[in-house]
Design an enzyme around this catalytic site. Structure first.
Site, PDB file in Angstrom:
ATOM      1  N   GLY A  35      90.348  72.490  45.095  1.00 47.64           N
ATOM      2  CA  GLY A  35      89.155  71.730  44.734  1.00 47.64           C
ATOM      3  C   GLY A  35      89.472  70.268  44.464  1.00 47.64           C
ATOM      4  O   GLY A  35      88.848  69.364  45.024  1.00 47.64           O
ATOM      5  N   ALA A  36      90.462  70.038  43.609  1.00 51.12           N
ATOM      6  CA  ALA A  36      90.852  68.667  43.276  1.00 51.12           C
ATOM      7  C   ALA A  36      91.396  67.937  44.503  1.00 51.12           C
ATOM      8  O   ALA A  36      91.112  66.756  44.717  1.00 51.12           O
ATOM      9  CB  ALA A  36      91.885  68.677  42.153  1.00 51.12           C
TER      10      ALA A  36
ATOM     11  N   GLU B 188      89.530  79.472  45.245  1.00 49.87           N
ATOM     12  CA  GLU B 188      90.508  79.531  44.153  1.00 49.87           C
ATOM     13  C   GLU B 188      89.824  79.650  42.788  1.00 49.87           C
ATOM     14  O   GLU B 188      90.498  79.628  41.770  1.00 49.87           O
ATOM     15  CB  GLU B 188      91.439  78.315  44.184  1.00 49.87           C
ATOM     16  CG  GLU B 188      92.449  78.377  45.318  1.00 49.87           C
ATOM     17  CD  GLU B 188      93.446  77.233  45.299  1.00 49.87           C
ATOM     18  OE1 GLU B 188      94.520  77.385  45.901  1.00 49.87           O
ATOM     19  OE2 GLU B 188      93.156  76.172  44.692  1.00 49.87           O
TER      20      GLU B 188
ATOM     21  N   ASN C 213      92.000  78.760  58.377  1.00 47.02           N
ATOM     22  CA  ASN C 213      93.122  78.541  59.281  1.00 47.02           C
ATOM     23  C   ASN C 213      93.271  79.795  60.144  1.00 47.02           C
ATOM     24  O   ASN C 213      92.475  80.730  60.048  1.00 47.02           O
ATOM     25  CB  ASN C 213      94.410  78.187  58.531  1.00 47.02           C
ATOM     26  CG  ASN C 213      94.870  79.293  57.586  1.00 47.02           C
ATOM     27  OD1 ASN C 213      94.531  80.474  57.759  1.00 47.02           O
ATOM     28  ND2 ASN C 213      95.647  78.923  56.575  1.00 47.02           N
TER      29      ASN C 213
ATOM     30  N   THR D  19      91.210  75.753  61.796  1.00 46.15           N
ATOM     31  CA  THR D  19      92.276  74.746  61.789  1.00 46.15           C
ATOM     32  C   THR D  19      93.572  75.385  62.274  1.00 46.15           C
ATOM     33  O   THR D  19      93.960  76.454  61.822  1.00 46.15           O
ATOM     34  CB  THR D  19      92.460  74.142  60.395  1.00 46.15           C
ATOM     35  OG1 THR D  19      92.745  75.181  59.454  1.00 46.15           O
ATOM     36  CG2 THR D  19      91.194  73.420  59.944  1.00 46.15           C
TER      37      THR D  19
ATOM     38  N   ASP E  35     105.500  65.961  55.824  1.00 46.28           N
ATOM     39  CA  ASP E  35     105.143  67.042  54.900  1.00 46.28           C
ATOM     40  C   ASP E  35     103.713  67.489  55.200  1.00 46.28           C
ATOM     41  O   ASP E  35     102.794  66.681  55.174  1.00 46.28           O
ATOM     42  CB  ASP E  35     105.257  66.540  53.455  1.00 46.28           C
ATOM     43  CG  ASP E  35     104.939  67.608  52.414  1.00 46.28           C
ATOM     44  OD1 ASP E  35     104.839  68.796  52.787  1.00 46.28           O
ATOM     45  OD2 ASP E  35     104.792  67.256  51.237  1.00 46.28           O
TER      46      ASP E  35
ATOM     47  N   THR F 292     101.978  69.619  53.426  1.00 44.87           N
ATOM     48  CA  THR F 292     101.260  70.027  52.216  1.00 44.87           C
ATOM     49  C   THR F 292      99.957  69.237  52.075  1.00 44.87           C
ATOM     50  O   THR F 292      99.958  68.010  52.117  1.00 44.87           O
ATOM     51  CB  THR F 292     102.125  69.793  50.963  1.00 44.87           C
ATOM     52  OG1 THR F 292     103.371  70.442  51.127  1.00 44.87           O
ATOM     53  CG2 THR F 292     101.444  70.342  49.719  1.00 44.87           C
TER      54      THR F 292
ATOM     55  N   ASP G 262      93.466  70.558  53.249  1.00 45.91           N
ATOM     56  CA  ASP G 262      92.517  69.972  52.295  1.00 45.91           C
ATOM     57  C   ASP G 262      92.070  68.591  52.759  1.00 45.91           C
ATOM     58  O   ASP G 262      90.905  68.209  52.585  1.00 45.91           O
ATOM     59  CB  ASP G 262      93.141  69.890  50.903  1.00 45.91           C
ATOM     60  CG  ASP G 262      93.380  71.266  50.293  1.00 45.91           C
ATOM     61  OD1 ASP G 262      92.634  72.200  50.647  1.00 45.91           O
ATOM     62  OD2 ASP G 262      94.311  71.403  49.478  1.00 45.91           O
TER      63      ASP G 262
END
Length: 296
Positions: free
Chosen positions: A44-45, A141, A185, A208, A234, A236, A240
């Site tokens: 979310g963040a 989440e 995904n 995705t 990266d 990560t 999002d």
């Protein structure tokens, strides 16, 4: 002045506790690690920061603990331009993700804590914020009841809904019908397939695929939107970043394929730096990147 798109994110807020090590301890064993990092996270963040950096007016709805992690995260989000007036501290502690990175792979233990206070009743108390949005962006989440209530409110008020179904779980058929876009995904798509049988998801399913870009299901046919060729540092937070970019592009009136192309550019740029939120690009960086064309 052009009106900024209004995006509301209902979702998780974590503190990521990352330990990088050259060895993984056995049960009962103590070892010295190589490096430790604390980074604000949670899907979310992350998605809220991605959209805010792209120039949207972003409001985040969620919960943190009444602790130092919660205070630090809220300060960080404010600095990123995210409206956190609907993020409430609770007596539980802030959610944590304890991540051990070993041999370029990782294992993660998530303690939801405050994220599980995002109930249907809590979300209902934020009705006005959701109703005043152009786009609602949700993930999985937080408690499913909170996600469902947020989507119900959005649809009552004609707000476009993007559901990023991660981490994947069994979803009610009615929820799938109500959302405008699903962004799994490839792994999540496989799990979703049996739930999607008989559902009309043309123009709704966006899968995705990392370096392969994304595929859109339109009129029963898959339309591929290629990724950008870029030197990856990266991955990560790339997913999002894509969701944040997609939300901003759709809120600006872009057609779906063009919005996915924009999301791909945002995701590509996010992989050129370390970290999830730290690697997310700004609106100006994305514009320059797209103007420069694909690096073939």
């Amino acid at each position: 002045m052009e009106r900024k798109p209004k995006i509301t994110v209902v979702g998780s807020i974590n503190m990521d506790l990352v330990t990088i090590t050259t060895q993984v301890p056995q049960i009962g064993e103590t070892l010295l690690g190589k490096q430790f990092q604390m980074n604000p996270g949670g899907k979310g963040a992350n998605q809220a920061v991605a959209a805010a950096r792209l120039g949207a007016d972003v409001r985040l709805i969620g919960c943190v603990g009444n602790d130092r992690f919660g205070q630090d995260i809220l300060e960080h989000l404010r600095n990123e331009g995210v409206d956190v007036s609907d993020v409430e501290p609770v007596t539980d502690h802030t959610a944590t993700a304890t991540i051990t990175v070993y041999n370029q792979d990782n294992s993660i233990i998530v303690v939801p804590a405050a994220n599980h206070h995002v109930t249907a009743a809590f979300v209902e108390s934020k009705r006005e914020a959701i109703a005043d949005s152009d786009i609602l962006l949700v993930q999985l989440e937080i408690l499913l009841e909170g996600v469902q209530r947020a989507v119900e409110i959005a649809k009552e008020h004609g707000v476009t809904v993007i559901l990023n179904p991660a981490p994947i779980q069994e979803l009610p058929a009615e929820l799938i019908r109500q959302v405008d876009y699903l962004t799994p995904n490839e792994h999540e798509q496989i799990v979703l397939e049996r739930q999607l049988q008989g559902e009309d998801i043309s123009g709704k399913l966006i899968v995705t695929k990392g370096s392969q870009g994304v595929s859109i299901l339109e009129a029963g046919e898959e339309v591929n939107v290629p990724a950008y060729n870029i030197n990856v540092v990266d991955t990560t937070g790339a997913g999002d970043s894509f969701n944040g970019g997609l939300a901003v592009a759709l809120s600006q009136g872009m057609a779906l394929k063009a919005a996915c192309e924009y999301g791909n550019a945002v995701a590509a740029l996010s992989t050129t730096k370390l970290g999830a939120q730290t690697g997310m690009p700004t609106e100006e960086e994305v514009a320059q990147f797209i103007q420069g064309g694909r690096n073939q």
